[in-house]
Design an enzyme around this catalytic site. Sequence first.
Site, PDB file in Angstrom:
ATOM      1  N   CYS A  41      48.427  43.258  81.961  1.00  0.00           N
ATOM      2  CA  CYS A  41      49.222  44.193  82.745  1.00  0.00           C
ATOM      3  C   CYS A  41      50.487  44.605  82.008  1.00  0.00           C
ATOM      4  O   CYS A  41      50.982  45.721  82.177  1.00  0.00           O
ATOM      5  CB  CYS A  41      49.586  43.562  84.087  1.00  0.00           C
ATOM      6  SG  CYS A  41      50.374  41.939  83.931  1.00  0.00           S
ATOM      7  N   ASN A  81      41.803  38.920  83.946  1.00  0.00           N
ATOM      8  CA  ASN A  81      42.278  39.028  82.559  1.00  0.00           C
ATOM      9  C   ASN A  81      42.991  37.771  82.068  1.00  0.00           C
ATOM     10  O   ASN A  81      42.733  37.297  80.960  1.00  0.00           O
ATOM     11  CB  ASN A  81      43.163  40.266  82.389  1.00  0.00           C
ATOM     12  CG  ASN A  81      44.384  40.251  83.298  1.00  0.00           C
ATOM     13  OD1 ASN A  81      44.371  39.651  84.381  1.00  0.00           O
ATOM     14  ND2 ASN A  81      45.439  40.914  82.874  1.00  0.00           N
ATOM     15  N   GLU A 141      51.494  42.134  92.018  1.00  0.00           N
ATOM     16  CA  GLU A 141      51.751  42.461  90.611  1.00  0.00           C
ATOM     17  C   GLU A 141      50.628  43.380  90.174  1.00  0.00           C
ATOM     18  O   GLU A 141      49.477  42.959  90.048  1.00  0.00           O
ATOM     19  CB  GLU A 141      51.814  41.193  89.766  1.00  0.00           C
ATOM     20  CG  GLU A 141      52.466  41.423  88.423  1.00  0.00           C
ATOM     21  CD  GLU A 141      51.484  41.347  87.282  1.00  0.00           C
ATOM     22  OE1 GLU A 141      51.133  42.431  86.748  1.00  0.00           O
ATOM     23  OE2 GLU A 141      51.057  40.241  86.937  1.00  0.00           O
ATOM     24  N   GLY A 193      46.452  42.667  90.181  1.00  0.00           N
ATOM     25  CA  GLY A 193      45.334  43.545  89.871  1.00  0.00           C
ATOM     26  C   GLY A 193      45.761  44.993  89.824  1.00  0.00           C
ATOM     27  O   GLY A 193      46.927  45.309  89.572  1.00  0.00           O
ATOM     28  N   SER A 194      44.837  45.888  90.078  1.00  0.00           N
ATOM     29  CA  SER A 194      45.090  47.309  89.929  1.00  0.00           C
ATOM     30  C   SER A 194      45.953  47.859  91.055  1.00  0.00           C
ATOM     31  O   SER A 194      45.974  47.320  92.174  1.00  0.00           O
ATOM     32  CB  SER A 194      43.763  48.071  89.881  1.00  0.00           C
ATOM     33  OG  SER A 194      43.152  48.089  91.162  1.00  0.00           O
ATOM     34  N   THR A 195      46.633  48.959  90.768  1.00  0.00           N
ATOM     35  CA  THR A 195      47.485  49.592  91.775  1.00  0.00           C
ATOM     36  C   THR A 195      46.692  50.117  92.964  1.00  0.00           C
ATOM     37  O   THR A 195      47.121  49.918  94.114  1.00  0.00           O
ATOM     38  CB  THR A 195      48.325  50.705  91.126  1.00  0.00           C
ATOM     39  OG1 THR A 195      49.222  50.105  90.170  1.00  0.00           O
ATOM     40  CG2 THR A 195      49.140  51.459  92.154  1.00  0.00           C
TER      41      THR A 195
END
Length: 490
Positions: free
Chosen positions: A285, A152, A251, A229-231
């Site tokens: 995010c 992103n 993060e 990135g994603s959890t």
Amino acid sequence: MKTDFSKIYINGEWITGSSDSQMRNTNPFTGEELAITQAADKNDLDAAYKAAAEAQVSWAKELPQTKRAVIEKAQEVMLENKELIVDWLIKEAGSTFIKATVEFGASINILKEAATFPYRMEGKILPSQQAGKENRVYRNPLGVIGIISPWNFPLHLAIRSIAPAIATGNAVVIKPATDTPITGGLLFASIFEAAGLPKGLLNVVVGRGSEIGDDIVKHPTPRLISFTGSTPVGKRIGELAGGALKKTALELGGNNNFIVLNDANIDQAVDSALFGKFYHQGQICMAINRIFVHEDIYDEFAEQFIARAGKIKFGNPAEQDTQVGPLINRDQVDRILKDIDATVEQGAKLRLGGNADGNVLEPTVLTGVTNEMPLAENEIFGPVAILIPFKTDEEVIDMANAYPFGLSGAVHSSNIDRGTNIAHQIETGMIHVNDQSVNDEAHMPFGGEKESGLGRFNGEWVLEEFTTLKWLSVQHQRRQYGAFVDNTKE
């Protein structure tokens, strides 16, 4: 600067990846093929880590002015190639011209901050409880850092790990996201090659997560894994790293709150909400996920917000006045459309947008949303705004903290003490009074609480993350050990 990105970069050489698979890089707006890179396999990854480990030994001993000079030269290279880099951000990441320009500037600020780090590797001299002893504390680089960059904000979110790592005497191996292998990885190989960084200190392995994703974490060489990135992916990385006792800087996802109290300046709050929600199509995010508005001003806020959101220009990101461009791929579009439909089915009202053309999802607004509906429960990561009413400060604090995320947020109030008091009660790593949630300054701590991550980036905090401390004591006079020593010897 090199501009042919069909190869990976290991030990200062541009080489063809050894995997049988190819990475096809396409423009998310036009569908145009931008580059084809032969992917890296596990052997390439191993070679990258070995090169990094070997190069890091001498780099750690380099004089601080040498390290600083490389970081400063990287700044010069980037500034000289600003137009090229911005163009790549637009065509590869779907960035609008506005967003790409801001991202470029943020990346330069990271380099400026990192250029100070070689002279901030300070230690301490501390007293001792033993007579004649001197305690010394040294700050040393970790060694090799593995970096997994996102799609992103690929330029900014990669350089915020690369530059501090190199500046503090580490070497790096980067695996960029498959959607942005150039702006999240290969561009940096070209930039630092032109800046004169010694071979082996920066390596870029472009490959599929299914082929090398776990191994970049599990490989025995890296001491820290930096991931944005994603959890769910972050949890997987945390598990793999924890099993090998590696440090992590993670993060992860957010479900960020934007709270508008009944004494807020509505015009100011609408300004903030529009930016925090629709900047880079909401693919941030830190982007606002839930907009909570006090019931006394809910209708007035909603009408202003919808009217102004309807004027946002969306479409071709290469046009300089476009404010909302494409999502990174069609899977993201379909995922969000599904949540819009489900939220409407549960009673919310679609007041604006809701349509997609290719990967461009037009700015969308829903009212009458509750905190339990799909768009409130899930991280949207797209240009969809949901407005949730509340009655009391206590109620909105409970709703804001209801989900296991805590990255960023904002509170609007004309009473600074009231706004600040609520901000203190929101479980989040970052929060802003009378502003919006998308803030990032190179000298301020960046990171989340709960399932939004571990550790902090930027400034002195990333310096702490990417270094380790060593206690070295010096006994200047003979120490007496009492009963443990035979004092009868002559």
